[in-house]
Design an enzyme around this catalytic site. Structure first.
Site, short mmCIF file in Angstrom:
data_model
loop_
_atom_site.label_atom_id
_atom_site.label_comp_id
_atom_site.label_asym_id
_atom_site.label_seq_id
_atom_site.Cartn_x
_atom_site.Cartn_y
_atom_site.Cartn_z
N LYS A 198 0.86 -1.19 0.00
CA LYS A 198 0.00 0.00 0.00
C LYS A 198 0.90 1.24 0.00
O LYS A 198 1.93 1.27 0.71
CB LYS A 198 -0.86 -0.05 1.27
CG LYS A 198 -1.92 0.99 1.43
CD LYS A 198 -2.75 0.67 2.70
CE LYS A 198 -3.92 1.61 2.89
NZ LYS A 198 -4.78 1.20 4.03
N SER A 247 -9.39 0.83 3.16
CA SER A 247 -8.65 1.69 2.27
C SER A 247 -7.53 0.99 1.51
O SER A 247 -6.99 1.55 0.57
CB SER A 247 -8.05 2.84 3.07
OG SER A 247 -7.12 2.38 4.03
N SER A 279 -9.37 -1.68 7.33
CA SER A 279 -8.85 -1.50 5.97
C SER A 279 -8.04 -2.66 5.44
O SER A 279 -7.64 -2.64 4.27
CB SER A 279 -8.03 -0.20 5.89
OG SER A 279 -8.87 0.92 5.98
#
Lengths: 473, 80
Positions: free
Chosen positions: A89, A165, A189
């Site tokens: 990420k 996310s 997330s």
């Protein structure tokens, strides 16, 4: 007839489990360079469809692979993740790149001087970084949508959300672009994208893995962890990332507690219950059907009430809004127009929260922790839905839960927030109920017992109750 | 005369539930926050932020309505 090129021969490894890649590289059946080339080719071909990657670090990956192959040729030992491509990420620092954290604003930052601690740990195990992954802006998101980079798309149906996310992490794993990815989980997330993308994810205990050199969101709640298409790969990565890091002041001093030795221990002696009450309301039928499917596979008939889960979620909501706003107050003042409006306006609201509300939420956090620990005197593992529904369509802003129209963005995490609020370790496992999209179940364990969550997840995988196939795109 | 702030079974502030925060009070709170941090908030942003703060205020009332007594410790983050 021409022999297949090394890259062509390595093509099947592009979608192979991490454990298989590492075994083949260590055994000399395939070179790390050939695996990396196969993965980079797959990313080039398929990522335009799923939009998982924001940065592909091809040159770095090739250099790492060549060094690893040279070491093997010289008779050197290779690590447990030898030649395994992975991606992170984009809130993880990658040396030489600005850590964008899903934002436009952070792109103006100087390039990171160091890699994030967990990247370094995986590379010490001989895994190979191939890039940074898309995410919701500043991690304040459950959808995987991003106004700056475009949405991460669900590889099982490109018209649907990947979840957030850590949307790029979920999409990259489900699309078979990499066997291993890292993400963050403040309120859900890791678990929400795992659920929507039909993959495995591990949110370790709060304070277990180092967060050093990653861009924060809510320090009181931030966790980092892995995604994969098999439980064994999650465990391999998790074990490689454990260990004390003086650069993370929040990390709790714990010994390294490997999970691989007990991964195949089965269910003997484990007391498991389904979470009732709060966790059996406000969801679509498939959310509860998925839990029932897992419970049936485990022979679980007991239901247990998780006390005060709604208040736990409300407390997490307050702490998140306040801490997030505090972190971004300067940027809200100087560059408000450069935020995603949906993030900016929530952060502005957070600036107005009285301190007493936050203190009250933190007091409740301690209370809720004590109640949950008492519950774990009675059971070893608790099962709960990961999301209230399967992947919503991209752009969908509301859904109806129990007859109430609610916003999708904050409410995809309604089952994950109470659990991460007190930092419990959770393995998200993917359930395929029918021909439709997958949906996940949380396998929740007491603090520091990641081994239990992963052991149950592995049993479910081994018996075929849960699985994480590569999507057909 | 007894001190009314010292009454009640636990003497905690939360033994008296918070009254619901009015929309006007939420708007005042938001305006104060925006001013305190010198945020150049435009009208549409304020409207969106108001709806979020309304939700947060309701969450806070819900959390604080649970009487934990005076001795309940907050969850610590800092460790010396």
């Amino acid at each position: 007839m021409n022999a297949a090129s090394p890259v062509d021969a390595a093509a099947p490894f592009a979608t192979a489990p991490a454990a298989d890649i590492a075994a083949a590289v260590r055994g000399g059946q395939v070179s790390a360079r050939a695996v990396v080339e196969a993965v980079l080719a797959r990313i080039a071909a398929l990522d335009p469809k799923v939009n998982a990657f924001t940065d592909v670090t091809g040159a770095r990956a090739r250099a790492s692979a060549d060094a690893l192959d040279a070491r093997r040729a010289a008779g050197g030992a290779l690590g447990p993740l030898a030649g395994v491509p992975f991606a992170v990420k984009n809130l993880f620092d990658i040396a030489g790149l600005p850590t964008r954290a899903g934002s436009k604003i952070n792109r103006d930052l100087p390039p990171a001087a160091h890699d994030a601690a967990l990247i370094a740990r995986l590379e010490e195990a001989d895994a190979i970084l191939v890039g940074g992954l898309n995410m919701g802006e500043y991690a304040y998101d459950f959808t995987g949508e991003n106004v700056h980079d475009g949405a991460s798309r669900n590889p099982h149906d490109l018209a649907h959300m990947a979840g957030g996310s850590s949307g790029g992490s979920g999409a990259a794993i489900a699309a078979g672009l990499v066997p291993l990815a890292l993400g963050s989980d403040t309120n859900g997330s890791i678990r929400v994208p795992s659920s929507l993308c039909g993959i495995f994810g591990l949110k370790p205990t709060y304070g277990r893995l180092s967060r050093a050199h990653s861009f924060p969101f809510v320090s009181a709640l931030d966790h980092l962890g892995p995604f994969a298409r098999s439980v064994g790969d999650l465990a391999l990565a998790y074990d490689a990332m454990q260990g004390a890091d003086p650069d993370d002041p929040v990390q709790v001093p714990r010994p390294v507690e490997p999970v691989m030795p007990t991964l195949e221990a089965g269910m003997d002696g484990l007391r498991i219950a389904v979470a009732g009450g709060y966790f059996r309301a406000k969801g679509m039928p498939e959310a509860f059907a998925a839990v029932d499917h897992v419970a049936a596979a485990l022979g679980v008939t007991r239901t247990i009430e998780v006390p005060e889960a709604a208040r736990a979620r409300a407390s997490a909501y307050i702490i998140t809004a306040a801490e997030g706003a505090s972190l971004h107050a300067g940027r809200l003042r100087t560059r408000p127009q450069d935020f995603d409006p949906a993030v900016r306006d929530r952060l502005i609201a957070g600036l107005a929260i009285p301190a007493a509300w936050v203190a009250g939420a933190q007091r409740f956090r301690r209370h809720f922790r004590d109640r949950m620990l008492a519950l774990f005197d009675e059971v070893d593992v608790i099962l709960a839905p990961a999301t209230p529904c399967r992947a919503p369509q991209l752009g969908q802003t509301t859904f109806e839960l129990d007859g109430e129209t609610l916003l999708v963005r904050p409410n995809l995490g309604l089952y994950t927030q109470p659990i991460s609020f007190i930092g419990l370790p959770v393995a998200a496992v993917p359930v395929w109920l029918d021909g439709g999209l997958p949906i996940g179940v949380q396998v929740i364990a007491p603090p520091w017992r990641e081994d239990l969550a992963l052991r149950v997840a592995r049993h479910l995988e081994a018996t075929g109750a849960v699985r994480a196939p590569v999507s057909n795109i | 005369m007894s001190d009314p702030t010292m009454s009640g079974p636990t003497m905690s502030n939360s033994s008296t539930p918070l009254p619901p925060l009015s929309d006007a009070a939420v708007a005042e709170l938001l305006a104060a926050g925006i001013a305190a941090f010198a945020i150049p908030a435009e009208g549409a942003w304020r409207a969106e932020a108001f709806s979020y703060l309304r939700t947060i205020a309701d969450a806070a009332q819900f959390v604080l309505a649970h009487d934990l007594g005076d001795e309940a410790e907050p969850a610590a983050v800092f460790r010396p």
